[in-house]
Design an enzyme around this catalytic site. Structure first.
Site, PDB file in Angstrom:
ATOM      1  N   GLN A 140       0.374  -0.770  -0.145  1.00  0.00           N
ATOM      2  CA  GLN A 140      -0.025   0.236  -0.582  1.00  0.00           C
ATOM      3  C   GLN A 140       1.094   1.077  -0.319  1.00  0.00           C
ATOM      4  O   GLN A 140       1.898   1.583  -0.160  1.00  0.00           O
ATOM      5  CB  GLN A 140      -0.964   0.351   1.004  1.00  0.00           C
ATOM      6  CG  GLN A 140      -0.068  -0.407   2.276  1.00  0.00           C
ATOM      7  CD  GLN A 140      -0.956  -0.637   4.236  1.00  0.00           C
ATOM      8  OE1 GLN A 140      -2.225  -0.621   3.488  1.00  0.00           O
ATOM      9  NE2 GLN A 140       0.239  -1.767   4.538  1.00  0.00           N
ATOM     10  N   HIS A 175      -8.265   3.099  20.427  1.00  0.00           N
ATOM     11  CA  HIS A 175      -7.450   1.896  20.759  1.00  0.00           C
ATOM     12  C   HIS A 175      -8.168   1.658  21.659  1.00  0.00           C
ATOM     13  O   HIS A 175      -8.393   0.186  22.272  1.00  0.00           O
ATOM     14  CB  HIS A 175      -6.306   2.399  20.780  1.00  0.00           C
ATOM     15  CG  HIS A 175      -5.689   2.551  19.229  1.00  0.00           C
ATOM     16  ND1 HIS A 175      -5.011   3.517  19.063  1.00  0.00           N
ATOM     17  CD2 HIS A 175      -5.123   2.029  18.221  1.00  0.00           C
ATOM     18  CE1 HIS A 175      -4.799   3.205  17.729  1.00  0.00           C
ATOM     19  NE2 HIS A 175      -4.691   2.449  17.590  1.00  0.00           N
ATOM     20  N   ASP A 185       0.944  -0.476  13.859  1.00  0.00           N
ATOM     21  CA  ASP A 185       0.899   1.584  14.930  1.00  0.00           C
ATOM     22  C   ASP A 185       0.950   1.183  16.147  1.00  0.00           C
ATOM     23  O   ASP A 185       1.898   2.008  16.805  1.00  0.00           O
ATOM     24  CB  ASP A 185      -0.123   2.109  13.983  1.00  0.00           C
ATOM     25  CG  ASP A 185      -1.383   1.766  14.790  1.00  0.00           C
ATOM     26  OD1 ASP A 185      -2.216   1.076  14.110  1.00  0.00           O
ATOM     27  OD2 ASP A 185      -1.915   1.604  16.069  1.00  0.00           O
ATOM     28  N   GLU A 213       0.889  -8.476  11.456  1.00  0.00           N
ATOM     29  CA  GLU A 213       0.435  -7.319  10.757  1.00  0.00           C
ATOM     30  C   GLU A 213       1.200  -7.554   9.356  1.00  0.00           C
ATOM     31  O   GLU A 213       2.223  -8.110   9.081  1.00  0.00           O
ATOM     32  CB  GLU A 213       1.878  -6.050  11.404  1.00  0.00           C
ATOM     33  CG  GLU A 213       1.737  -5.001  10.032  1.00  0.00           C
ATOM     34  CD  GLU A 213       0.707  -4.247   9.718  1.00  0.00           C
ATOM     35  OE1 GLU A 213       0.117  -4.000   8.624  1.00  0.00           O
ATOM     36  OE2 GLU A 213       0.115  -3.604  10.712  1.00  0.00           O
ATOM     37  N   ASP A 257      -7.689  -5.450  14.694  1.00  0.00           N
ATOM     38  CA  ASP A 257      -7.865  -3.986  13.767  1.00  0.00           C
ATOM     39  C   ASP A 257      -7.116  -3.900  12.972  1.00  0.00           C
ATOM     40  O   ASP A 257      -5.960  -3.771  12.337  1.00  0.00           O
ATOM     41  CB  ASP A 257      -6.490  -3.480  14.852  1.00  0.00           C
ATOM     42  CG  ASP A 257      -5.905  -2.097  14.777  1.00  0.00           C
ATOM     43  OD1 ASP A 257      -5.182  -1.913  15.778  1.00  0.00           O
ATOM     44  OD2 ASP A 257      -6.396  -1.657  14.183  1.00  0.00           O
ATOM     45  N   ASP A 310      -9.990  -1.249   6.200  1.00  0.00           N
ATOM     46  CA  ASP A 310     -11.151  -1.243   5.616  1.00  0.00           C
ATOM     47  C   ASP A 310     -11.337  -2.531   5.094  1.00  0.00           C
ATOM     48  O   ASP A 310     -10.008  -3.408   4.522  1.00  0.00           O
ATOM     49  CB  ASP A 310     -11.765  -0.563   4.475  1.00  0.00           C
ATOM     50  CG  ASP A 310     -11.397   1.052   5.635  1.00  0.00           C
ATOM     51  OD1 ASP A 310     -11.680   2.563   4.977  1.00  0.00           O
ATOM     52  OD2 ASP A 310     -11.986   1.110   7.261  1.00  0.00           O
TER      53      ASP A 310
END
Ligand code: SAM
Length: 277
Positions: A29, A60, A84, A104, A153, A156
């Site tokens: 991305q 969060h 993050d 992640e 987490d 979209d």
């Protein structure tokens, strides 16, 4: 200074005055870091605001704490997405936690967050935390019956995140939870992303016995009204009297006893969407 706009739909969006601090294209991305007078630094992935220094605490805290409070004694926690570090920071506020795994897919998000968002990523190097750079969908295949709480987490439901909103994925989440296990996911805006919201809820309800939806108000997210869906086969998640005394011990700015007390109080139009889902 530039004017940056995130288009929430073709007809409405969020426009902020900003300085562009960093822009890179990773394998997955475009990663953009903006510095804004109103919201501080802002992390933007493929044009969509993920987190800002000013309002990240709301997202969060509301993503992490209800599930962590409802679980009798959460020791092993998995966060999927969340590069993050904000959700990991909140999870570590619970004394019972022994191990936090962060899965992640994009290492660049972790690197950029550690450099430009120290107040959000501060706990990523905590000795209890292990970071896995992997796709959450395949990561779960190797871990059965292991976690107490699994927190979705994700971004979209497009691109790499799309698979994380499907029934097949929630079934993997279920088999990776151990007894009393609870999962929670960010499930988009009931106002401007009704389809995403309704679909995510109905997919989760196909897999888990006890499912609940709650809301929080996040100024920089589409429409400001954001949803979370929490689920378990063991814990009666609608019973907010569970472990209520633990809420008071938490150092938080949004999540608190009065929010917990009416966590599942939903506006009628949201109840209608869920009934139709
Ligand atoms: N709060 C944000 C939101 O609601 O839009 C989410 C923030 S977090 C930065 C989202 C993270 O999920 C991103 O860093 C993205 O790279 C990661 N992600 C997307 N798809 C993934 C996948 N399949 N497995 C693991 N991480 C994924």
């Amino acid at each position: 200074m530039i004017w940056f706009t995130e288009y929430w739909t073709d007809n409405v969006g969020l426009t902020v005055k900003a300085d562009e601090v960093k822009k890179i294209r990773s394998k997955y991305q475009e990663i953009l870091v903006l510095d804004t007078p109103e919201f501080g630094k802002m992390l933007v992935l493929d044009g969509l605001v993920q987190t800002t220094e000013k309002d990240e605490f709301i997202y969060h805290e509301m993503l992490a704490h209800p599930a962590m409070i409802m679980h009798p004694e959460p020791e092993r926690v998995l966060v999927i997405g969340g590069g993050d570090g904000g959700t990991v920071r909140e999870v570590l506020k619970h004394k019972s936690v022994k191990e936090v795994h962060l899965c992640e897919i994009d290492e660049e998000v972790v690197i950029v967050s550690e450099k430009y968002f120290p107040s959000i990523s501060e706990k990523l190097r905590d000795p209890k935390v292990k970071v896995f750079i992997e796709d959450g969908n395949s990561f779960l295949e190797e871990r059965k019956d292991y976690y107490d709480v699994i927190i979705m987490d994700s971004s979209d439901p497009v691109g790499a995140s799309e698979v994380l909103f499907k029934k097949e994925f929630y079934e993997k989440v279920k088999s990776s939870l151990r007894k009393n296990g609870i999962m929670v996911a960010q499930t988009e805006s009931p106002v401007l992303q009704e389809k995403y919201f309704s679909k995510a809820f109905s997919e989760i309800r196909k897999v888990f016995k006890n499912v609940g939806v709650y809301l929080a108000f996040i100024p920089t997210y589409p429409s400001g009204m954001w949803s979370f869906t929490i689920a378990s086969d063991f814990v009666d998640i609608k019973d907010i009297s569970i472990n209520r005394e633990r809420v008071k011990e938490l150092k938080t700015k949004y999540f608190c006893d009065s929010i917990y007390a009416c966590l599942f109080a939903l506006p009628r139009f949201v109840q209608e969407i869920l009934k139709k889902s």
